[in-house]
Design an enzyme around this catalytic site. Structure first.
Site, PDB file in Angstrom:
ATOM      1  N   LYS A 111       4.471  23.803  52.744  1.00 18.97           N
ATOM      2  CA  LYS A 111       4.138  24.521  51.520  1.00 18.97           C
ATOM      3  C   LYS A 111       5.442  24.801  50.777  1.00 18.97           C
ATOM      4  CE  LYS A 111       2.965  28.925  49.628  1.00 18.97           C
ATOM      5  NZ  LYS A 111       2.924  30.371  49.903  1.00 18.97           N
ATOM      6  N   GLY A 172       2.338  39.522  46.625  1.00 19.89           N
ATOM      7  CA  GLY A 172       2.348  40.873  47.176  1.00 19.89           C
ATOM      8  C   GLY A 172       1.875  41.961  46.238  1.00 19.89           C
ATOM      9  N   ALA A 198      -1.364  33.838  46.390  1.00 16.74           N
ATOM     10  CA  ALA A 198      -0.663  35.053  45.939  1.00 16.74           C
ATOM     11  C   ALA A 198      -1.512  35.887  44.993  1.00 16.74           C
ATOM     12  CB  ALA A 198       0.674  34.737  45.260  1.00 16.74           C
ATOM     13  N   GLY A 199      -1.438  37.209  45.198  1.00 18.73           N
ATOM     14  CA  GLY A 199      -2.063  38.160  44.298  1.00 18.73           C
ATOM     15  C   GLY A 199      -3.345  38.791  44.794  1.00 18.73           C
ATOM     16  N   ASN A 220      -1.497  36.802  52.623  1.00 18.95           N
ATOM     17  CA  ASN A 220      -0.772  37.443  53.710  1.00 18.95           C
ATOM     18  C   ASN A 220      -0.807  38.958  53.558  1.00 18.95           C
ATOM     19  OD1 ASN A 220       2.616  37.094  55.128  1.00 18.95           O
ATOM     20  ND2 ASN A 220       0.903  38.334  55.759  1.00 18.95           N
ATOM     21  N   THR A 221      -0.188  39.461  52.469  1.00 21.69           N
ATOM     22  CA  THR A 221      -0.028  40.904  52.303  1.00 21.69           C
ATOM     23  C   THR A 221      -1.359  41.644  52.291  1.00 21.69           C
ATOM     24  OG1 THR A 221       1.952  40.438  50.979  1.00 21.69           O
ATOM     25  CG2 THR A 221       1.090  42.675  50.903  1.00 21.69           C
TER      26      THR A 221
END
Length: 269
Positions: A111, A172, A198-199, A220-221
């Site tokens: 990635k 994040g 993301a987001g 992830n976050t």
């Protein structure tokens, strides 16, 4: 991916990356957990089959005296997706991918992300294009984190990237999908998988991404920083499945005015 005609249901195509078919459309990261044990439990609860790893921040064996993430996330069970998080130039990103290939015995699925600056972690698309071209020419199978610009997304696909990964919002941030219109355009124009990267902040964000027709979501976050990461991982698994089913079912059309669900036409009193 082709966009279905207005009167046709979407085709239920499997998620295929680098010749392998995956049942789960949820991809997860490994950062920000309390410890490796929690990382393993959360990934188990998510049902994910692809786990992305920040090579510059994670021990994959390059530090023999430190805990090795691969002891918790077995490459025999999961597809390990090395990423170039923390890279701010094409040169650093390419070097990081080559290190990952060495550590993972020739593994060439990566990635790519090349960041612009620390405040927003927004992708530097000029450097991303340079790195993508070099990696593809070197035999890497590149899944690429990018802005939600439909033209740049198409260019990355035409260069040979095997998956396009537009951000829903800054990394994040937990803001959710901020530009649904652009994500939808990217999906409609793509012939390779499109995964929001993301987001995402909560389960409804993941569902929205799937209802837009995306092939998957990487996060992830949203899981790691939840007060109960294990429960949130399970919620995300269900959200992805729900959003995918809603996309395949074909939602009702939006209307400006009300329409009775039990019309009176033809009834007698």
């Amino acid at each position: 991916m082709t966009h279905p005609a207005d009167n046709a249901l979407p085709e239920d195509k499997p998620l295929v990356l680098d010749g392998r078919t995956y049942q789960s459309r949820l991809l997860v990261g490994t950062g920000q957990y309390r410890d490796l044990a929690e990382t393993g439990r959360a990934i188990e609860a998510s049902g994910a089959e692809i786990v992305t790893v920040a090579v510059r921040r994670t021990n994959l064996g390059q530090n023999p005296d430190e805990p090795n993430l691969l002891d918790v996330i077995s490459p025999e069970r999961y597809t390990i997706l090395p990423n170039t998080a923390g890279c701010y130039s094409a040169k650093d990103a390419v070097r990081t991918c080559k290190l990952a290939r060495e550590l993972l015995d020739g593994h060439d699925l990566v990635k790519l992300e090349v960041l612009g600056e620390e405040k927003t972690l927004y992708p530097n698309m000029t450097e991303t294009l340079v790195a993508a071209e070099e990696l593809i020419n070197d035999g890497f199978k590149v899944m690429v984190y990018c802005s939600d610009d439909p033209l740049l997304a198409k260019r990355l696909e035409e260069m040979g990237c095997i998956a396009i990964m537009p951000l829903g919002a800054p990394i994040g941030s937990g803001l959710g999908i901020q530009n649904r219109y652009n994500i939808r355009l990217i999906v409609e124009n793509a012939q390779v998988p499109v995964l929001v990267d993301a987001g995402v902040g909560t389960a409804s964000d993941a569902t929205i991404a799937m209802e837009l027709g995306c092939d998957g979501v990487l996060m992830n976050t949203a899981i790691a920083q939840a007060r109960d990461p294990i429960r949130m991982a399970n919620a995300m698994r269900l959200a992805i499945e729900s959003g995918r089913d809603a996309w395949l079912a074909g939602r009702m059309p939006k209307k400006l005015y009300a329409s009775a669900s039990s019309p009176l036409d033809g009834t007698f009193f």
